[in-house]
Scaffold this motif. Structure first.
Motif, PDB file in Angstrom:
ATOM      1  N   THR A  32      93.098  42.050  49.364  1.00  0.00           N
ATOM      2  CA  THR A  32      92.096  40.983  49.182  1.00  0.00           C
ATOM      3  C   THR A  32      92.133  39.956  50.300  1.00  0.00           C
ATOM      4  OG1 THR A  32      93.636  39.727  47.780  1.00  0.00           O
ATOM      5  CG2 THR A  32      92.091  41.220  46.677  1.00  0.00           C
ATOM      6  N   GLN A  33      93.219  39.921  51.060  1.00  0.00           N
ATOM      7  CA  GLN A  33      93.338  38.978  52.161  1.00  0.00           C
ATOM      8  C   GLN A  33      92.825  39.555  53.487  1.00  0.00           C
ATOM      9  OE1 GLN A  33      97.359  37.377  52.365  1.00  0.00           O
ATOM     10  NE2 GLN A  33      97.503  37.365  50.125  1.00  0.00           N
ATOM     11  N   MET A  34      92.415  40.812  53.455  1.00  0.00           N
ATOM     12  CA  MET A  34      91.919  41.467  54.667  1.00  0.00           C
ATOM     13  C   MET A  34      90.406  41.315  54.774  1.00  0.00           C
ATOM     14  SD  MET A  34      93.968  45.107  54.681  1.00  0.00           S
ATOM     15  CE  MET A  34      95.753  45.213  54.587  1.00  0.00           C
ATOM     16  N   ASP A  35      89.895  41.200  56.002  1.00  0.00           N
ATOM     17  CA  ASP A  35      88.451  41.217  56.197  1.00  0.00           C
ATOM     18  C   ASP A  35      87.982  42.673  56.241  1.00  0.00           C
ATOM     19  OD1 ASP A  35      89.065  42.218  58.743  1.00  0.00           O
ATOM     20  OD2 ASP A  35      88.803  40.276  59.722  1.00  0.00           O
ATOM     21  N   ASP A  36      86.671  42.869  56.381  1.00  0.00           N
ATOM     22  CA  ASP A  36      86.102  44.216  56.322  1.00  0.00           C
ATOM     23  C   ASP A  36      86.731  45.153  57.352  1.00  0.00           C
ATOM     24  OD1 ASP A  36      84.529  43.086  54.444  1.00  0.00           O
ATOM     25  OD2 ASP A  36      82.678  43.094  55.614  1.00  0.00           O
ATOM     26  N   LYS A  37      86.887  44.658  58.578  1.00  0.00           N
ATOM     27  CA  LYS A  37      87.411  45.492  59.658  1.00  0.00           C
ATOM     28  C   LYS A  37      88.853  45.892  59.394  1.00  0.00           C
ATOM     29  CE  LYS A  37      88.019  45.599  64.681  1.00  0.00           C
ATOM     30  NZ  LYS A  37      87.797  44.860  65.957  1.00  0.00           N
ATOM     31  N   LYS A  38      89.658  44.941  58.904  1.00  0.00           N
ATOM     32  CA  LYS A  38      91.068  45.223  58.655  1.00  0.00           C
ATOM     33  C   LYS A  38      91.249  46.212  57.501  1.00  0.00           C
ATOM     34  CE  LYS A  38      93.058  40.967  60.544  1.00  0.00           C
ATOM     35  NZ  LYS A  38      93.818  39.730  60.250  1.00  0.00           N
ATOM     36  N   LYS A 111      81.337  51.766  62.649  1.00  0.00           N
ATOM     37  CA  LYS A 111      81.367  52.126  64.073  1.00  0.00           C
ATOM     38  C   LYS A 111      82.046  51.041  64.901  1.00  0.00           C
ATOM     39  CE  LYS A 111      78.383  53.498  67.921  1.00  0.00           C
ATOM     40  NZ  LYS A 111      76.999  53.813  68.346  1.00  0.00           N
ATOM     41  N   GLU A 112      81.660  49.797  64.675  1.00  0.00           N
ATOM     42  CA  GLU A 112      82.249  48.687  65.431  1.00  0.00           C
ATOM     43  C   GLU A 112      83.741  48.564  65.147  1.00  0.00           C
ATOM     44  OE1 GLU A 112      81.769  43.831  65.908  1.00  0.00           O
ATOM     45  OE2 GLU A 112      80.317  44.977  64.731  1.00  0.00           O
ATOM     46  N   ALA A 113      84.124  48.846  63.915  1.00  0.00           N
ATOM     47  CA  ALA A 113      85.529  48.702  63.517  1.00  0.00           C
ATOM     48  C   ALA A 113      86.441  49.710  64.207  1.00  0.00           C
ATOM     49  CB  ALA A 113      85.659  48.832  62.008  1.00  0.00           C
ATOM     50  N   THR A 114      85.891  50.804  64.709  1.00  0.00           N
ATOM     51  CA  THR A 114      86.718  51.821  65.361  1.00  0.00           C
ATOM     52  C   THR A 114      87.076  51.433  66.794  1.00  0.00           C
ATOM     53  OG1 THR A 114      84.784  53.050  66.170  1.00  0.00           O
ATOM     54  CG2 THR A 114      85.671  53.664  64.004  1.00  0.00           C
ATOM     55  N   GLY A 115      86.548  50.332  67.278  1.00  0.00           N
ATOM     56  CA  GLY A 115      86.769  49.931  68.662  1.00  0.00           C
ATOM     57  C   GLY A 115      88.231  49.762  69.028  1.00  0.00           C
ATOM     58  N   SER A 116      89.064  49.414  68.061  1.00  0.00           N
ATOM     59  CA  SER A 116      90.477  49.180  68.359  1.00  0.00           C
ATOM     60  C   SER A 116      91.261  50.473  68.552  1.00  0.00           C
ATOM     61  CB  SER A 116      91.121  48.355  67.241  1.00  0.00           C
ATOM     62  OG  SER A 116      91.045  49.042  66.000  1.00  0.00           O
ATOM     63  N   ILE A 117      90.716  51.606  68.104  1.00  0.00           N
ATOM     64  CA  ILE A 117      91.442  52.872  68.260  1.00  0.00           C
ATOM     65  C   ILE A 117      90.724  53.857  69.179  1.00  0.00           C
ATOM     66  CG2 ILE A 117      92.624  52.718  66.043  1.00  0.00           C
ATOM     67  CD1 ILE A 117      90.554  54.608  64.870  1.00  0.00           C
ATOM     68  N   LEU A 118      89.426  53.700  69.348  1.00  0.00           N
ATOM     69  CA  LEU A 118      88.675  54.639  70.183  1.00  0.00           C
ATOM     70  C   LEU A 118      88.425  54.023  71.558  1.00  0.00           C
ATOM     71  CD1 LEU A 118      86.062  56.136  67.692  1.00  0.00           C
ATOM     72  CD2 LEU A 118      88.322  57.014  68.327  1.00  0.00           C
ATOM     73  N   THR A 119      89.230  54.428  72.514  1.00  0.00           N
ATOM     74  CA  THR A 119      89.078  53.944  73.884  1.00  0.00           C
ATOM     75  C   THR A 119      87.867  54.600  74.535  1.00  0.00           C
ATOM     76  OG1 THR A 119      90.473  55.711  74.761  1.00  0.00           O
ATOM     77  CG2 THR A 119      91.568  53.669  74.056  1.00  0.00           C
ATOM     78  N   SER A 120      87.454  54.045  75.665  1.00  0.00           N
ATOM     79  CA  SER A 120      86.321  54.627  76.395  1.00  0.00           C
ATOM     80  C   SER A 120      86.648  56.050  76.837  1.00  0.00           C
ATOM     81  CB  SER A 120      85.968  53.760  77.609  1.00  0.00           C
ATOM     82  OG  SER A 120      87.090  53.613  78.462  1.00  0.00           O
ATOM     83  N   LYS A 121      87.914  56.327  77.115  1.00  0.00           N
ATOM     84  CA  LYS A 121      88.309  57.681  77.506  1.00  0.00           C
ATOM     85  C   LYS A 121      88.113  58.660  76.349  1.00  0.00           C
ATOM     86  CE  LYS A 121      92.069  60.472  79.401  1.00  0.00           C
ATOM     87  NZ  LYS A 121      91.768  61.597  78.488  1.00  0.00           N
ATOM     88  N   LYS A 122      88.465  58.239  75.136  1.00  0.00           N
ATOM     89  CA  LYS A 122      88.296  59.114  73.978  1.00  0.00           C
ATOM     90  C   LYS A 122      86.820  59.405  73.731  1.00  0.00           C
ATOM     91  CE  LYS A 122      92.556  57.795  71.549  1.00  0.00           C
ATOM     92  NZ  LYS A 122      93.139  57.178  70.349  1.00  0.00           N
ATOM     93  N   ILE A 123      85.974  58.394  73.919  1.00  0.00           N
ATOM     94  CA  ILE A 123      84.532  58.600  73.747  1.00  0.00           C
ATOM     95  C   ILE A 123      84.004  59.524  74.832  1.00  0.00           C
ATOM     96  CG2 ILE A 123      82.277  57.483  73.766  1.00  0.00           C
ATOM     97  CD1 ILE A 123      83.831  56.941  71.241  1.00  0.00           C
ATOM     98  N   ASN A 124      84.452  59.329  76.065  1.00  0.00           N
ATOM     99  CA  ASN A 124      83.996  60.173  77.165  1.00  0.00           C
ATOM    100  C   ASN A 124      84.466  61.613  76.976  1.00  0.00           C
ATOM    101  OD1 ASN A 124      82.745  60.412  79.916  1.00  0.00           O
ATOM    102  ND2 ASN A 124      84.820  61.056  80.433  1.00  0.00           N
ATOM    103  N   ASP A 125      85.721  61.787  76.515  1.00  0.00           N
ATOM    104  CA  ASP A 125      86.213  63.142  76.236  1.00  0.00           C
ATOM    105  C   ASP A 125      85.374  63.804  75.147  1.00  0.00           C
ATOM    106  OD1 ASP A 125      88.196  62.821  78.105  1.00  0.00           O
ATOM    107  OD2 ASP A 125      89.790  62.404  76.653  1.00  0.00           O
ATOM    108  N   ALA A 126      84.959  63.010  74.163  1.00  0.00           N
ATOM    109  CA  ALA A 126      84.113  63.530  73.090  1.00  0.00           C
ATOM    110  C   ALA A 126      82.760  63.968  73.640  1.00  0.00           C
ATOM    111  CB  ALA A 126      83.932  62.474  72.005  1.00  0.00           C
ATOM    112  N   ARG A 127      82.205  63.183  74.535  1.00  0.00           N
ATOM    113  CA  ARG A 127      80.918  63.549  75.143  1.00  0.00           C
ATOM    114  C   ARG A 127      81.038  64.868  75.910  1.00  0.00           C
ATOM    115  NH1 ARG A 127      77.371  59.719  74.303  1.00  0.00           N
ATOM    116  NH2 ARG A 127      77.938  57.503  74.240  1.00  0.00           N
ATOM    117  N   GLN A 128      82.128  65.033  76.620  1.00  0.00           N
ATOM    118  CA  GLN A 128      82.332  66.275  77.364  1.00  0.00           C
ATOM    119  C   GLN A 128      82.480  67.462  76.415  1.00  0.00           C
ATOM    120  OE1 GLN A 128      81.982  66.449  80.591  1.00  0.00           O
ATOM    121  NE2 GLN A 128      81.792  64.219  80.837  1.00  0.00           N
TER     122      GLN A 128
END
Length: 219
Positions: A32-38, A111-128
């Motif tokens: 209950t002390q966590m916000d949506d992202k946490k 989607k926005e909440a995943t920013g702390s674990i999904l680096t730009s490299k992980k997204i780029n690897d996914a695109r490839q």
């Protein structure tokens, strides 16, 4: 509102998997002390610990990097997972996903909440990975996804060669002519000397000759 309902559902999924009944009150107080992202990240880290961070991060990255989500069989084949293994992972992620036109996407707000674990490299690897997969398939669906991926990876030569094929041009035009024009405009802006509007016009004339406008009849 939708955000609060989503967070509540996420918190409930955490409670269901919590295995220490004697500490349940303290755990509820913590949630209950966590916000949506946490709350989302807390739940997601539980799943990452269970199935492996690499596997879960790849799934999230593939979904986010895709144009409008991916079908279950597409995700499974890209990841190289057996049906049984995929079913186990999917059952843990289902509360975070929504299916539209048979394609899985993250629910609003995640989607926005995943920013702390999904680096730009992980997204780029996914695109490839998405690109490699859809290059092996010759359908309107693959054409649409490839054009989107080529644009976002700035692979302009591949985007140009894709659209230059009249069958693909026709497929993209019928799907969304304004988006097709956006693709071509991006090519021209990148290198006006290499990618000309004239070629687009020629393909457009061929399309309209091939697919005439419907005749309107008087009532």
């Amino acid at each position: 509102n939708t955000s609060q309902l989503t967070s509540l559902c996420t918190a409930l999924s955490c409670l269901v998997s919590f295995g220490h009944f004697e500490n349940l009150d303290d755990y509820i107080s913590k949630l209950t002390q966590m916000d949506d992202k946490k709350i989302f990240m807390h739940a997601m880290n539980q799943i990452r610990d269970l199935f492996g961070k690499e596997t879960i991060d790849k799934i999230l990255a593939l979904i986010i990097a895709s144009k409008h989500g991916l079908e279950e069989n597409e995700l499974r084949e890209i990841l190289g997972l057996r049906q049984l293994d995929w079913s186990s992972v999917y059952s843990s992620l289902v509360n975070f996903l929504v299916s539209q036109n048979s394609r899985l996407m993250l629910k609003d707000g995640y989607k926005e909440a995943t920013g702390s674990i999904l680096t730009s490299k992980k997204i780029n690897d996914a695109r490839q990975a998405i690109t490699r997969y859809f290059r092996t398939i010759d359908t309107d669906r693959s054409c649409d996804e490839l054009a989107y991926q080529y644009l976002h990876t700035e692979d302009y030569d591949s985007l140009y060669n894709l659209i230059l094929c009249y069958k693909n041009f026709k497929s993209l035009y019928l799907l969304n002519e304004y988006e097709l024009a956006t693709y071509w405009r991006s090519l021209i802006e990148h290198d006006p000397g290499k990618y000309s509007l004239e070629v687009y016009s020629i393909l457009g004339h061929q399309f309209h000759a091939d697919v005439p406008l419907p005749v309107e009849h008087d009532i």
